[in-house]
Design an enzyme around this catalytic site. Structure first.
Site, PDB file in Angstrom:
ATOM      1  N   ASN A  13      40.709  43.959  25.807  1.00 19.36           N
ATOM      2  CA  ASN A  13      39.770  43.057  26.505  1.00 19.36           C
ATOM      3  C   ASN A  13      38.398  43.515  26.001  1.00 19.36           C
ATOM      4  O   ASN A  13      37.940  44.603  26.335  1.00 19.36           O
ATOM      5  CB  ASN A  13      39.937  43.270  28.007  1.00 19.36           C
ATOM      6  CG  ASN A  13      39.214  42.269  28.894  1.00 19.36           C
ATOM      7  OD1 ASN A  13      39.049  42.533  30.077  1.00 19.36           O
ATOM      8  ND2 ASN A  13      38.803  41.137  28.373  1.00 19.36           N
ATOM      9  N   CYS A  75      34.028  42.996  36.862  1.00 16.76           N
ATOM     10  CA  CYS A  75      34.787  43.059  35.624  1.00 16.76           C
ATOM     11  C   CYS A  75      35.349  44.469  35.492  1.00 16.76           C
ATOM     12  O   CYS A  75      34.597  45.413  35.283  1.00 16.76           O
ATOM     13  CB  CYS A  75      33.800  42.738  34.513  1.00 16.76           C
ATOM     14  SG  CYS A  75      34.471  42.924  32.919  1.00 16.76           S
ATOM     15  N   GLY A  76      36.640  44.616  35.697  1.00 19.35           N
ATOM     16  CA  GLY A  76      37.262  45.940  35.755  1.00 19.35           C
ATOM     17  C   GLY A  76      37.322  46.658  34.417  1.00 19.35           C
ATOM     18  O   GLY A  76      36.912  47.817  34.299  1.00 19.35           O
ATOM     19  N   ASN A  77      37.839  45.980  33.388  1.00 20.12           N
ATOM     20  CA  ASN A  77      37.866  46.611  32.065  1.00 20.12           C
ATOM     21  C   ASN A  77      36.447  46.789  31.561  1.00 20.12           C
ATOM     22  O   ASN A  77      36.128  47.778  30.901  1.00 20.12           O
ATOM     23  CB  ASN A  77      38.644  45.752  31.065  1.00 20.12           C
ATOM     24  CG  ASN A  77      40.132  45.821  31.306  1.00 20.12           C
ATOM     25  OD1 ASN A  77      40.664  46.886  31.565  1.00 20.12           O
ATOM     26  ND2 ASN A  77      40.788  44.682  31.233  1.00 20.12           N
ATOM     27  N   ASN A 163      35.720  39.106  42.438  1.00 21.52           N
ATOM     28  CA  ASN A 163      35.986  37.830  41.759  1.00 21.52           C
ATOM     29  C   ASN A 163      37.357  37.306  42.209  1.00 21.52           C
ATOM     30  O   ASN A 163      38.205  38.065  42.678  1.00 21.52           O
ATOM     31  CB  ASN A 163      35.890  37.985  40.227  1.00 21.52           C
ATOM     32  CG  ASN A 163      36.796  39.083  39.675  1.00 21.52           C
ATOM     33  OD1 ASN A 163      37.403  39.845  40.413  1.00 21.52           O
ATOM     34  ND2 ASN A 163      36.880  39.161  38.366  1.00 21.52           N
ATOM     35  N   HIS A 165      41.159  35.800  42.362  1.00 21.42           N
ATOM     36  CA  HIS A 165      42.428  35.880  41.629  1.00 21.42           C
ATOM     37  C   HIS A 165      43.511  35.133  42.382  1.00 21.42           C
ATOM     38  O   HIS A 165      43.601  35.216  43.604  1.00 21.42           O
ATOM     39  CB  HIS A 165      42.858  37.340  41.454  1.00 21.42           C
ATOM     40  CG  HIS A 165      41.934  38.099  40.565  1.00 21.42           C
ATOM     41  ND1 HIS A 165      42.092  38.167  39.209  1.00 21.42           N
ATOM     42  CD2 HIS A 165      40.794  38.790  40.847  1.00 21.42           C
ATOM     43  CE1 HIS A 165      41.103  38.878  38.675  1.00 21.42           C
ATOM     44  NE2 HIS A 165      40.307  39.275  39.656  1.00 21.42           N
ATOM     45  N   GLU A 214      42.108  34.097  32.235  1.00 22.16           N
ATOM     46  CA  GLU A 214      40.853  34.436  32.915  1.00 22.16           C
ATOM     47  C   GLU A 214      39.927  33.241  33.064  1.00 22.16           C
ATOM     48  O   GLU A 214      39.726  32.474  32.117  1.00 22.16           O
ATOM     49  CB  GLU A 214      40.101  35.515  32.134  1.00 22.16           C
ATOM     50  CG  GLU A 214      40.557  36.902  32.483  1.00 22.16           C
ATOM     51  CD  GLU A 214      39.647  37.951  31.861  1.00 22.16           C
ATOM     52  OE1 GLU A 214      38.420  37.769  31.850  1.00 22.16           O
ATOM     53  OE2 GLU A 214      40.190  38.946  31.369  1.00 22.16           O
ATOM     54  N   ARG A 215      39.347  33.152  34.236  1.00 26.66           N
ATOM     55  CA  ARG A 215      38.266  32.203  34.472  1.00 26.66           C
ATOM     56  C   ARG A 215      37.168  32.431  33.428  1.00 26.66           C
ATOM     57  O   ARG A 215      36.723  33.572  33.230  1.00 26.66           O
ATOM     58  CB  ARG A 215      37.715  32.469  35.886  1.00 26.66           C
ATOM     59  CG  ARG A 215      36.513  31.637  36.249  1.00 26.66           C
ATOM     60  CD  ARG A 215      36.026  31.973  37.641  1.00 26.66           C
ATOM     61  NE  ARG A 215      35.402  33.299  37.725  1.00 26.66           N
ATOM     62  CZ  ARG A 215      34.714  33.754  38.783  1.00 26.66           C
ATOM     63  NH1 ARG A 215      34.584  32.984  39.847  1.00 26.66           N
ATOM     64  NH2 ARG A 215      34.200  34.961  38.791  1.00 26.66           N
ATOM     65  N   CYS A 223      43.048  42.550  32.007  1.00 24.78           N
ATOM     66  CA  CYS A 223      42.061  42.206  33.036  1.00 24.78           C
ATOM     67  C   CYS A 223      42.201  43.223  34.159  1.00 24.78           C
ATOM     68  O   CYS A 223      43.241  43.273  34.831  1.00 24.78           O
ATOM     69  CB  CYS A 223      42.312  40.789  33.542  1.00 24.78           C
ATOM     70  SG  CYS A 223      41.213  40.286  34.867  1.00 24.78           S
ATOM     71  N   GLY A 226      42.161  41.825  37.666  1.00 20.86           N
ATOM     72  CA  GLY A 226      43.433  41.105  37.835  1.00 20.86           C
ATOM     73  C   GLY A 226      44.591  42.054  38.093  1.00 20.86           C
ATOM     74  O   GLY A 226      45.478  41.754  38.902  1.00 20.86           O
TER      75      GLY A 226
HETATM   76  O1  ZDP Z   1      36.133  36.612  37.132  1.00 20.39           O
HETATM   77  C1  ZDP Z   1      35.966  36.245  35.955  1.00 20.39           C
HETATM   78  O2  ZDP Z   1      35.345  35.209  35.673  1.00 20.39           O
HETATM   79  C2  ZDP Z   1      36.573  37.118  34.851  1.00 20.39           C
HETATM   80  N1  ZDP Z   1      36.703  36.367  33.633  1.00 20.39           N
HETATM   81  C3  ZDP Z   1      35.659  38.294  34.669  1.00 20.39           C
HETATM   82  C4  ZDP Z   1      36.154  39.329  33.705  1.00 20.39           C
HETATM   83  C5  ZDP Z   1      37.267  40.171  34.313  1.00 20.39           C
HETATM   84  C6  ZDP Z   1      37.718  41.285  33.394  1.00 20.39           C
HETATM   85  N2  ZDP Z   1      38.632  40.841  32.377  1.00 20.39           N
HETATM   86  C7  ZDP Z   1      38.354  42.420  34.162  1.00 20.39           C
HETATM   87  O3  ZDP Z   1      38.895  43.300  33.476  1.00 20.39           O
HETATM   88  O4  ZDP Z   1      38.260  42.510  35.367  1.00 20.39           O
HETATM   89  C8  ZDP Z   1      36.604  41.885  32.672  1.00 20.39           C
END
Ligand code: ZDP
Length: 279
Positions: A13, A75-77, A163, A165, A214-215, A223, A226
């Protein structure tokens, strides 16, 4: 104007990291981020992350744009990549924790000194209004609720890690046509802020296999938010232990939902790929 950047990835990612410590606003516009993330006409990435000055006692502020220019709360990663990036900027090589302000509150990544980073991702939010989703009652969790997508009824569980999920457990994750289903979940009218979408195949109570749409970014190799949300959904539906490995296409993350403080702890890698200068 030239801007220096560094590419990092967490299990594939991938993100463009920018040292934005001299300003409280990101130095790129969302439109510029779309161009930079383009894999043919730009650098190529799933998102752009800005390391901004801290606020209210935090060490740094993280802002992120998805590859479509939208701005997620967390954003976790990405926050593991950010922790690695700021340790590099500061010349820190030992164990070190950072308090990072995000749009989802204060998140604390800690470099373990062994190449791995553990992130205190905070508590999951479970009420429908917090996700947000129009499924069920606003003040109730959404667990195994029916949702019609692409002519089928799916049983979905919704979790916010800051965010949104939407998690579905399936018998065979590889058989899911993510490319066509993903956008229909993401843009379903029951998700007013759109949603990230995970399909989980349970291998064992301590081992989940995940695919993600992913959104704002589409199919990605991993993710972090996620993976945390999916573990919570698996615990809530009686499928898994509170500590498990989540295998993503890009590799494994270890996730624990602590009984003590109800926070999610995510452990995984973040790797520097290259540095460059954007013309
Ligand atoms: O919530 C969103 O719109 C995601 N696309 C943000 C990114 C999430 C991510 N991939 C994660 O690891 O949590 C960076």
């Amino acid at each position: 104007m030239t801007i220096h950047f560094t590419k990092y990835h967490g299990l594939g990612n991938d993100f463009i990291l920018i040292d934005n410590r001299t300003s409280t606003e990101p130095c790129l516009t969302p439109d510029e981020a779309i161009q930079w993330c383009d894999r043919h006409f730009g650098i190529g990435a799933d998102g752009v992350i800005f390391a901004l000055p801290g606020q209210a006692g935090t060490d740094y502020t993280m802002r992120i744009y998805n590859s479509d220019g939208s701005e997620p709360e967390m954003c976790g990663n990405g926050i593991r990549c950010l922790a690695h990036f700021i340790a590099d900027l500061e010349g820190v090589t030992k164990e070190q924790a950072y308090r990072i302000q995000t749009l989802a509150g204060v998140i604390t990544p800690k470099l373990e000194g062994n190449g791995l980073i553990t992130v205190d991702m905070g508590e999951p939010r479970l009420l429908a209004a917090e996700i947000p989703t129009l499924l069920g009652q606003p003040d109730q969790p959404v667990i195994d609720q029916p949702l019609a997508v692409a002519g089928q009824t799916w049983k979905v569980t919704c979790v916010s890690m800051g965010n949104p999920h939407c998690i579905t457990f399936v018998d065979d994750g590889a058989a899911i046509p993510l490319e066509t289903l993903g956008p229909q979940f993401e843009h379903h009218p029951v998700f007013p802020k759109r949603t990230n979408t995970e399909f989980i195949q349970m291998i064992r109570p301590d081992y989940l296999k995940m695919r993600v749409w992913e959104r704002g970014a589409g199919i990605t190799l991993a993710c972090g938010t996620g993976a945390c949300a999916s573990l919570v959904a698996a615990v809530l539906t009686g499928r898994s232990d509170r500590s498990a490995t989540v295998e993503l296409p890009g590799g494994p993350l270890h996730i624990t939902w602590s009984e003590k403080d109800q926070h999610l702890y995510m452990t995984g890698p973040a790797e520097k790929v290259f540095t460059g200068v954007h013309a």
